[in-house]
Scaffold this motif. Structure first.
Motif, mmCIF file in Angstrom:
data_model
loop_
_atom_site.group_PDB
_atom_site.id
_atom_site.type_symbol
_atom_site.label_atom_id
_atom_site.label_comp_id
_atom_site.label_asym_id
_atom_site.label_seq_id
_atom_site.Cartn_x
_atom_site.Cartn_y
_atom_site.Cartn_z
ATOM 1 N N MET A 4 3.579 11.547 -13.736
ATOM 2 C CA MET A 4 2.382 12.224 -14.258
ATOM 3 C C MET A 4 1.156 11.309 -14.097
ATOM 4 S SD MET A 4 2.155 14.199 -17.886
ATOM 5 C CE MET A 4 1.200 12.973 -18.756
ATOM 6 N N SER A 5 0.021 11.871 -13.739
ATOM 7 C CA SER A 5 -1.155 11.032 -13.504
ATOM 8 C C SER A 5 -1.820 10.629 -14.831
ATOM 9 C CB SER A 5 -2.160 11.769 -12.619
ATOM 10 O OG SER A 5 -2.699 12.862 -13.314
ATOM 11 N N THR A 6 -2.499 9.492 -14.802
ATOM 12 C CA THR A 6 -3.259 9.026 -15.968
ATOM 13 C C THR A 6 -4.610 9.724 -15.962
ATOM 14 O OG1 THR A 6 -2.165 6.875 -15.821
ATOM 15 C CG2 THR A 6 -4.216 6.963 -17.080
ATOM 16 N N ARG A 7 -4.949 10.360 -17.100
ATOM 17 C CA ARG A 7 -6.209 11.115 -17.184
ATOM 18 C C ARG A 7 -7.321 10.187 -17.669
ATOM 19 N NH1 ARG A 7 -4.394 15.320 -21.437
ATOM 20 N NH2 ARG A 7 -3.795 13.322 -22.312
ATOM 21 N N VAL A 8 -8.342 10.020 -16.843
ATOM 22 C CA VAL A 8 -9.396 9.058 -17.176
ATOM 23 C C VAL A 8 -10.737 9.739 -17.425
ATOM 24 C CG1 VAL A 8 -8.359 7.081 -15.995
ATOM 25 C CG2 VAL A 8 -9.873 8.599 -14.739
ATOM 26 N N LEU A 9 -11.455 9.194 -18.390
ATOM 27 C CA LEU A 9 -12.849 9.590 -18.634
ATOM 28 C C LEU A 9 -13.718 8.477 -18.054
ATOM 29 C CD1 LEU A 9 -14.418 10.920 -21.934
ATOM 30 C CD2 LEU A 9 -15.526 9.091 -20.624
ATOM 31 N N ILE A 10 -14.659 8.831 -17.191
ATOM 32 C CA ILE A 10 -15.542 7.829 -16.582
ATOM 33 C C ILE A 10 -16.888 7.860 -17.289
ATOM 34 C CG2 ILE A 10 -16.686 7.075 -14.450
ATOM 35 C CD1 ILE A 10 -13.597 6.941 -14.343
ATOM 36 N N ASN A 11 -17.257 6.750 -17.935
ATOM 37 C CA ASN A 11 -18.575 6.664 -18.582
ATOM 38 C C ASN A 11 -19.505 5.822 -17.706
ATOM 39 O OD1 ASN A 11 -20.358 7.222 -20.810
ATOM 40 N ND2 ASN A 11 -20.244 5.030 -21.262
ATOM 41 N N GLY A 12 -20.731 6.361 -17.516
ATOM 42 C CA GLY A 12 -21.657 5.754 -16.549
ATOM 43 C C GLY A 12 -21.468 6.422 -15.195
ATOM 44 N N SER A 13 -21.062 7.680 -15.242
ATOM 45 C CA SER A 13 -20.592 8.379 -14.032
ATOM 46 C C SER A 13 -21.687 8.633 -13.005
ATOM 47 C CB SER A 13 -19.933 9.711 -14.416
ATOM 48 O OG SER A 13 -20.864 10.515 -15.108
ATOM 49 N N ARG A 14 -22.952 8.598 -13.418
ATOM 50 C CA ARG A 14 -24.015 8.840 -12.435
ATOM 51 C C ARG A 14 -24.470 7.549 -11.756
ATOM 52 N NH1 ARG A 14 -25.964 12.799 -16.330
ATOM 53 N NH2 ARG A 14 -27.600 11.418 -17.080
ATOM 54 N N GLY A 15 -23.949 6.412 -12.187
ATOM 55 C CA GLY A 15 -24.355 5.130 -11.612
ATOM 56 C C GLY A 15 -23.613 4.809 -10.318
ATOM 57 N N ARG A 16 -23.937 3.644 -9.762
ATOM 58 C CA ARG A 16 -23.301 3.232 -8.503
ATOM 59 C C ARG A 16 -21.792 3.101 -8.662
ATOM 60 N NH1 ARG A 16 -28.373 0.571 -8.427
ATOM 61 N NH2 ARG A 16 -27.589 -0.655 -10.147
ATOM 62 N N MET A 17 -21.360 2.416 -9.714
ATOM 63 C CA MET A 17 -19.911 2.262 -9.930
ATOM 64 C C MET A 17 -19.273 3.585 -10.335
ATOM 65 S SD MET A 17 -18.491 -0.443 -9.086
ATOM 66 C CE MET A 17 -16.937 0.055 -9.815
ATOM 67 N N GLY A 18 -19.987 4.363 -11.161
ATOM 68 C CA GLY A 18 -19.463 5.672 -11.576
ATOM 69 C C GLY A 18 -19.163 6.547 -10.369
ATOM 70 N N GLN A 19 -20.087 6.563 -9.419
ATOM 71 C CA GLN A 19 -19.892 7.387 -8.223
ATOM 72 C C GLN A 19 -18.709 6.881 -7.381
ATOM 73 O OE1 GLN A 19 -21.796 10.325 -7.298
ATOM 74 N NE2 GLN A 19 -22.079 10.092 -9.497
ATOM 75 N N ALA A 20 -18.581 5.555 -7.283
ATOM 76 C CA ALA A 20 -17.441 4.983 -6.542
ATOM 77 C C ALA A 20 -16.127 5.364 -7.220
ATOM 78 C CB ALA A 20 -17.579 3.459 -6.459
ATOM 79 N N LEU A 21 -16.122 5.329 -8.556
ATOM 80 C CA LEU A 21 -14.900 5.692 -9.297
ATOM 81 C C LEU A 21 -14.538 7.156 -9.048
ATOM 82 C CD1 LEU A 21 -15.798 3.692 -12.473
ATOM 83 C CD2 LEU A 21 -13.532 3.590 -11.407
ATOM 84 N N LEU A 22 -15.533 8.036 -9.105
ATOM 85 C CA LEU A 22 -15.246 9.468 -8.917
ATOM 86 C C LEU A 22 -14.655 9.715 -7.536
ATOM 87 C CD1 LEU A 22 -18.320 11.223 -10.624
ATOM 88 C CD2 LEU A 22 -16.100 10.644 -11.592
ATOM 89 N N SER A 23 -15.180 9.052 -6.514
ATOM 90 C CA SER A 23 -14.634 9.308 -5.174
ATOM 91 C C SER A 23 -13.243 8.674 -5.017
ATOM 92 C CB SER A 23 -15.602 8.846 -4.082
ATOM 93 O OG SER A 23 -15.507 7.493 -3.866
ATOM 94 N N CYS A 24 -12.992 7.527 -5.663
ATOM 95 C CA CYS A 24 -11.653 6.920 -5.566
ATOM 96 C C CYS A 24 -10.604 7.738 -6.326
ATOM 97 C CB CYS A 24 -11.681 5.480 -6.090
ATOM 98 S SG CYS A 24 -12.501 4.339 -4.975
ATOM 99 N N ILE A 25 -11.021 8.374 -7.419
ATOM 100 C CA ILE A 25 -10.068 9.216 -8.170
ATOM 101 C C ILE A 25 -9.573 10.361 -7.292
ATOM 102 C CG2 ILE A 25 -9.918 10.901 -10.075
ATOM 103 C CD1 ILE A 25 -11.761 8.972 -11.673
ATOM 104 N N GLU A 26 -10.490 10.942 -6.510
ATOM 105 C CA GLU A 26 -10.109 12.065 -5.632
ATOM 106 C C GLU A 26 -9.016 11.673 -4.652
ATOM 107 O OE1 GLU A 26 -13.286 13.969 -3.564
ATOM 108 O OE2 GLU A 26 -14.418 14.296 -5.414
ATOM 109 N N ALA A 27 -9.021 10.387 -4.241
ATOM 110 C CA ALA A 27 -8.066 9.930 -3.217
ATOM 111 C C ALA A 27 -6.814 9.297 -3.816
ATOM 112 C CB ALA A 27 -8.773 8.909 -2.312
#
Ligand code: NAD
Length: 245
Positions: free
Chosen positions: A1-24
């Protein structure tokens, strides 16, 4: 089962990198993405872990919310003062918290090498830390540079607050054997460069790491999130996640 994560600071540079890495990454899924103005507390229910890459002033409040709801917390944000650090440590008595100034495997190897080099080279070598980051970085020195200086201070029995010399200007006098020089360079789009200099008369050793993509930090933070949800309450860093201790 996958770990469900909440990303805080999601509109920032790191936030955006995290969102795209989660997809992959099939081992994690996105529970929620929050930034300034969002009600993080109301979205905590659907996640296993919170990953925070926002601003140092927001971390203490997030740690409180995670402690109350029993969520694991991954802190990538840097620039905290001693009070905020103390608050994070207190919350870690209730929940697992991974607090790391740098989530890249390469930098954590640099931490390990820095300790070893300081131990081997001994007190005759002068110690200097140099970091360079993009022009938009807000805190200085970087959390990674601070950690490198802390490692050097631990090995040489020095004190970060007392013995780190931030830049030099004017008639500062000759360098003392007790100081650790710290220099922050800002410019362009540099993701993160760190060099530790060990300088003696007649020879010099330099250890350097250069990050060229934020994905390296994002992937490490997601790995830490999966790891943290299986841990007992405590304050951990990336060395714990990687099994380097
Ligand atoms: P950024 O400025 O691009 O993004 C920060 C985001 O956080 C922004 O979208 C901003 O609106 C948001 N934010 C600010 N205050 C907030 C609050 N109170 N609540 C919710 N969101 C808030 O910065 P960045 O380059 O993405 O870096 C973010 C942090 O991560 C910095 O502290 C940086 O030093 C750190 N960082 C750590 C690592 C690591 O490996 N630990 C790597 C890179 C950056």
């Amino acid at each position: 089962m996958s770990t469900r994560v909440l990303i805080n600071g999601s509109r920032g540079r790191m936030g955006q990198a995290l969102l795209s890495c989660i997809e992959a990454d099939p081992s994690v899924s996105l529970a929620a993405a929050t930034d300034v103005g969002d009600d993080l507390q109301s979205m905590l229910g659907g996640c296993d872990a919170v990953v925070d890459f926002s601003h140092a002033t927001s971390t203490a409040g997030i740690a409180d919310m995670c402690a109350i709801t029993g969520k694991a917390l991954i802190i990538g944000t840097t620039g905290h003062d001693d009070e905020a650090r103390g608050h994070i440590a207190a919350c870690a008595k209730t929940i697992p918290i991974v607090f790391a100034p740098n989530f890249s495997v390469g930098v954590n190897t640099l931490f390990w090498l820095t300790r070893k080099a300081a131990e081997i080279l001994g007190p005759d070598f002068d110690l200097e830390v140099i970091e360079m980051h993009h022009r938009l970085k807000k805190d200085s020195p970087s959390g990674t540079a601070r950690r490198l200086a802390e490692i050097l201070a631990e090995v040489r029995d020095l004190d970060y607050a007392r013995d780190v010399m931030h830049g030099r200007e004017g008639m500062v006098g000759e360098r003392t054997a007790r100081e650790i020089g710290m220099h922050a360079i800002r410019g362009g789009d540099v993701v993160g460069d760190h060099t530790v200099v060990f300088a003696n008369v007649g020879e010099r050793v330099e250890l350097t790491h250069k990050a060229s993509s934020r994905d390296t930090f994002a992937k490490g933070a997601l790995r830490a999130a999966c790891w943290a949800t299986c841990q007992r309450p405590g304050l951990y860093d990336m060395q714990d996640v990687l099994g380097l201790k």
